[in-house]
Design an enzyme around this catalytic site. Structure first.
Site, PDB file in Angstrom:
ATOM      1  N   TRP A   1      10.898  57.036 -48.221  1.00 48.24           N
ATOM      2  CA  TRP A   1      10.155  56.915 -49.485  1.00 48.24           C
ATOM      3  C   TRP A   1       9.327  55.608 -49.503  1.00 48.24           C
ATOM      4  O   TRP A   1       8.207  55.585 -49.980  1.00 48.24           O
ATOM      5  CB  TRP A   1      11.130  56.917 -50.669  1.00 48.24           C
ATOM      6  CG  TRP A   1      10.449  56.774 -52.005  1.00 48.24           C
ATOM      7  CD1 TRP A   1       9.926  57.772 -52.766  1.00 48.24           C
ATOM      8  CD2 TRP A   1      10.200  55.561 -52.726  1.00 48.24           C
ATOM      9  NE1 TRP A   1       9.376  57.260 -53.917  1.00 48.24           N
ATOM     10  CE2 TRP A   1       9.532  55.893 -53.910  1.00 48.24           C
ATOM     11  CE3 TRP A   1      10.479  54.220 -52.479  1.00 48.24           C
ATOM     12  CZ2 TRP A   1       9.130  54.959 -54.846  1.00 48.24           C
ATOM     13  CZ3 TRP A   1      10.084  53.275 -53.414  1.00 48.24           C
ATOM     14  CH2 TRP A   1       9.412  53.642 -54.576  1.00 48.24           C
ATOM     15  N   HIS A   2       9.922  54.541 -48.943  1.00 47.50           N
ATOM     16  CA  HIS A   2       9.235  53.248 -49.009  1.00 47.50           C
ATOM     17  C   HIS A   2       7.977  53.196 -48.155  1.00 47.50           C
ATOM     18  O   HIS A   2       7.048  52.449 -48.466  1.00 47.50           O
ATOM     19  CB  HIS A   2      10.190  52.119 -48.625  1.00 47.50           C
ATOM     20  CG  HIS A   2      11.062  51.704 -49.749  1.00 47.50           C
ATOM     21  ND1 HIS A   2      12.245  52.334 -50.044  1.00 47.50           N
ATOM     22  CD2 HIS A   2      10.909  50.745 -50.694  1.00 47.50           C
ATOM     23  CE1 HIS A   2      12.788  51.771 -51.104  1.00 47.50           C
ATOM     24  NE2 HIS A   2      12.000  50.810 -51.528  1.00 47.50           N
ATOM     25  N   GLY A   3       7.938  53.940 -47.074  1.00 43.60           N
ATOM     26  CA  GLY A   3       6.713  53.893 -46.283  1.00 43.60           C
ATOM     27  C   GLY A   3       6.790  54.728 -45.034  1.00 43.60           C
ATOM     28  O   GLY A   3       7.871  55.030 -44.525  1.00 43.60           O
TER      29      GLY A   3
ATOM     30  N   PHE B   1       3.778  51.363 -52.050  1.00 39.91           N
ATOM     31  CA  PHE B   1       4.739  52.419 -51.721  1.00 39.91           C
ATOM     32  C   PHE B   1       4.529  53.628 -52.615  1.00 39.91           C
ATOM     33  O   PHE B   1       5.231  54.557 -52.605  1.00 39.91           O
ATOM     34  CB  PHE B   1       6.182  51.898 -51.856  1.00 39.91           C
ATOM     35  CG  PHE B   1       6.419  50.658 -51.028  1.00 39.91           C
ATOM     36  CD1 PHE B   1       5.822  50.521 -49.784  1.00 39.91           C
ATOM     37  CD2 PHE B   1       7.210  49.629 -51.484  1.00 39.91           C
ATOM     38  CE1 PHE B   1       6.021  49.383 -49.020  1.00 39.91           C
ATOM     39  CE2 PHE B   1       7.424  48.485 -50.732  1.00 39.91           C
ATOM     40  CZ  PHE B   1       6.820  48.366 -49.503  1.00 39.91           C
TER      41      PHE B   1
END
Lengths: 299, 483
Positions: free
Chosen positions: B337-339, B483
């Protein structure tokens, strides 16, 4: 709601009063600085009276020893060079200086940064206390940041990120600057540690170039301007300086160009890093400049 | 609207005044709720359109898909309609795929493309697929997850489907939280949207305090540390182990100041508009375990992952081994999800793996012994700090190189310039005192909420003056916006 708004207005008012009080205190620290960059900045803007002034960025700051000028030429000299600065700072400083007196000579050590659109902010810090006192400062700061006229309303914001230096310069008695000059006593450049200086794909800033041209035109009629380019370790492409050299030629300004002078560029013992000479290099270089200056001015 | 920008300083008071004047003018009835929602949607979309107008279509697309998805899923839960679980699941999966498709295209397609190309090259196939290289729509990961959460809640029957598109639209686009969360739950935010509360003096004052504290964390702590850490970005290889360790500590506090600062400002703006958003941060660096850390850091995402990933996988109502696997997968999802980068995936895996270990050895439980308590806080901080190295560095090589320097370069030279450290020390001291006071409920040190008005006011004035004196006012973007 009414109560909230009253409290909010009261809080903002207290903040404004606190901001003014702290601002006055910081103003006081700056104007009464007994050493360091703040003493120098105040002196350059408000009290310079020397015959020779050195302008330019960190290379001017570290390469020109005023004491050597004074001893050799029997004229007073002050190094006004500042780290991470450029024509914007010196054009506006010149405007303040000429209100008081006209120095006999100005040596401007140029570097590509002078006409690059670099966003370094050191020179803005030097200019902020003079907002409202110098129309060039006002217009230059507004160009850098269109909201500055609002931000600068805060007296504290004028000294943003300056608290440490202001306190130190007010109370530290041993001045690390000698007539504005700062010696790079960080040893000698280590063999093979640094790559040659290159600036690829440079896009010059037309506004800064125009500013430089106006600066030359302004000074030409009043003081004697000399443009110098101090050495870079292993030299660099002189094309980097072609725009500034072109302006110098156009206005018949003498140039002391040592950027690729092998007397310096091949000697790492003169350098602290590829673009900055150390104490030894600065002394040898200043002596060379003084001799050329003497020939140029027939002193 | 970036909360630390000059634009915010003049736009928000206008928004605030227009909003509350409007509320007073329309009165308090059902129609007023609708008009208020329209006004907030107009404000939210106007601010979103200011950034990249075309990306408002993505926001609208997700809103429409999840609204329709929710409505259809909702019909399965009504008594009139017999439960046909298979088709309800089919609707859910279809809606999830549609909702995630913009996120996939904008955030992950280029990464997957580059991985396929690399694997192809390793196998001897020379082909280069064109990447999209599109900028990520502002807040896409946040509002996508928020909308997804709503839909899954409807599917599970936790909430009924929202019938009013206007209210649902506001739930997805509400401007204080759209760019970086918090990821609100429908059961928390939708009831507030449906209720037109009058101006609450206490709530607004709280909002201002959160706004001020968030601003302080952003401009004095995060951006000051950001300028410091970034200035050594390319030089860390030449620096000593101690200096590198300090740089990593710098980033650890930078990301805290940055994201918590944003979240507190979002919370403050929400309160000033009459909404209570979830507090995303709860003194995360005083956590006694990584499990505890995730109860305190980005809490809205943690809750989301717990409710919609961990529980969906079976949570802890399964074998121990499966439970460990569920924890690991949940944090793998968090990393993704963050990257779209292996470094984020590794970062998520580190957190997942350590939580597995904590669960195995019972290290995730409350500690009574004071000495152990302090040691656990310190150990957790160090683990979190090292995991952030993978989060910050763009490549594995960079991360391992920096960790290698920290452990192998024993040179004790310290070449940082003093002024930035002086300003950072001031900012961190204020943060440290505040977090300690709130965490351990030391009322005399919680100056923001002190019982004496003079202390509260003086503290707020000091925060303002410190922000002006040592804050960095370059309107830099928040890290989590990426993000």
């Amino acid at each position: 709601m009414k109560r909230f708004l009253i409290k909010l207005v009261l809080f903002i008012s207290i903040c404004i009063v606190a901001d003014i009080c702290v601002g006055v205190f910081l103003d006081n620290l700056r104007t009464n600085a007994i050493s360091g960059a703040n003493k120098k900045n105040t002196h350059v803007w408000e009290t310079t009276n020397e015959d020779i002034l050195i302008f330019g960025s960190s290379r001017a700051f570290n390469h020109y020893v005023p004491q050597i000028f004074e001893d050799s030429l029997k004229m007073t000299c002050y190094n006004c060079g500042e780290d991470e600065s450029g024509i914007a700072l010196f054009y506006s400083r010149w405007y303040s200086i000429k209100q008081r007196y006209i120095p006999k000579y100005i040596i401007y050590d140029v570097y590509v940064q002078d006409i690059l659109p670099i966003g370094k902010s050191n020179y803005i810090t030097k200019m902020k206390p003079y907002y409202g006192k110098n129309y060039l400062v006002d217009s230059l700061l507004t160009k850098e940041d269109r909201n500055v006229k609002y931000k600068i309303l805060s007296k504290c914001y004028r000294y943003n990120s300056q608290l440490y230096d202001l306190l130190l310069d007010r109370f530290r008695s041993n001045d690390i600057l000698d007539k504005g000059f700062y010696t790079m006593n960080k040893g000698t450049l280590e063999e093979g540690k640094y790559a040659p200086v290159k600036h690829d794909n440079i896009v010059f800033d037309d506004n800064r170039k125009q500013m430089f041209e106006e600066f030359i035109k302004e000074i030409k009629g009043q003081s004697k301007l000399i443009i110098s380019i101090s050495p870079i370790y292993k030299g660099t492409d002189e094309h980097l300086f072609s725009q500034i050299l072109g302006l110098a030629k156009k206005y018949d300004v003498p140039v002391l160009n040592h950027v690729n002078d092998t007397v310096f560029t091949e000697h790492r013992e003169y350098f602290s890093n590829p673009t900055h000479m150390n104490t030894r290099g600065a002394e040898v270089y200043t002596n060379t400049i003084v001799e050329e200056f003497r020939k140029l001015t027939n002193i | 609207m970036i909360f630390n920008s000059f634009e915010f300083l003049y736009l928000f008071p206008i928004v605030f005044c227009v909003y509350w004047c409007f509320i007073y003018a329309i009165g308090k009835n059902e129609k007023a709720v609708g008009l208020r929602s329209f006004l907030l949607i107009a404000i939210s979309y106007s601010l979103y359109l200011k950034w990249k107008p075309v990306y408002a279509l993505v926001l609208l697309f997700i809103t429409v898909v999840t609204y329709i998805g929710g409505r259809i899923l909702g019909t399965f839960n009504t008594p009139e309609r017999p439960k046909t679980l298979c088709s309800q699941k089919a609707v859910l999966y279809s809606a999830i795929i549609m909702t995630l498709s913009p996120l996939f295209c904008f955030k992950y397609l280029d990464f997957i493309n580059s991985q396929i190309t690399t694997v192809g090259e390793l196998c001897g196939f020379e082909f280069g697929l064109e990447g999209l290289n599109w900028a990520l729509p502002l807040g896409l990961s946040f509002y996508t997850f928020q909308a997804l959460g709503y839909m899954i809640d409807v599917y599970r029957g936790n909430i009924s489907a929202e019938k009013n598109f206007r209210d649902y639209m506001l739930f997805v686009c509400f401007f204080p939280q759209i760019s970086s969360g918090p990821i609100s739950k429908a059961q928390d935010l939708l009831p507030q949207i449906k209720e037109c509360k009058p101006f609450d003096n206490r709530q607004a004052t709280d909002g201002l305090k959160w706004l001020l504290w968030g601003m302080f964390m952003k401009v004095v702590i995060a951006d000051r540390l950001g300028a410091f850490v970034d200035s050594y970005d390319t030089q860390y290889v030449y620096m000593s182990g101690v200096e590198n360790l300090l740089l990593t500590f710098g980033y650890t506090f930078q990301i805290y100041g940055d994201f918590a600062g944003y979240s507190f400002m979002a919370m403050g703006v929400g309160k000033l508009m009459g909404f209570d958003l979830i507090n995303n941060f709860n003194q995360p660096y005083l956590a006694t375990s990584i499990t505890d850390f995730w109860r305190r850091w980005h809490r809205s995402l943690s809750f989301w992952l717990r409710d919609y990933v961990y529980i969906s996988l079976g949570g802890n109502r399964c074998s121990k081994l499966k439970n460990y696997w569920n924890i690991f997968v949940t944090f793998l999802v968090s990393g993704i999800w963050h990257g779209a980068n292996w470094t984020f995936i590794v970062w998520g895996c580190i957190h997942g793996f350590i939580q597995m270990i904590e669960k195995m050895f019972g290290l995730n439980k409350k500690v009574e012994n004071k000495a152990v308590f302090v040691v656990r806080i310190f150990a957790t901080f160090i683990v979190v700090n090292f995991a952030w190295i993978f989060f910050r560095q763009p490549t594995f090589e960079g991360a391992f190189e920096q960790i290698g320097i920290i452990f192998t370069n024993h040179d004790l030279s310290f070449n940082f310039t003093t002024p930035p450290l002086f300003y950072i020390a001031i900012g961190l001291s204020v943060l440290f005192v505040r977090d300690i006071a709130v965490e351990f409920n030391i009322k005399s040190l919680d100056f923001m909420n002190h019982r004496y008005t003079i202390v509260r006011w003086s503290y707020c004035v000091v925060l303002v003056i410190l922000s002006l004196l040592i804050g960095v006012f370059d309107s830099s973007q928040f890290i989590y916006v990426n993000f």
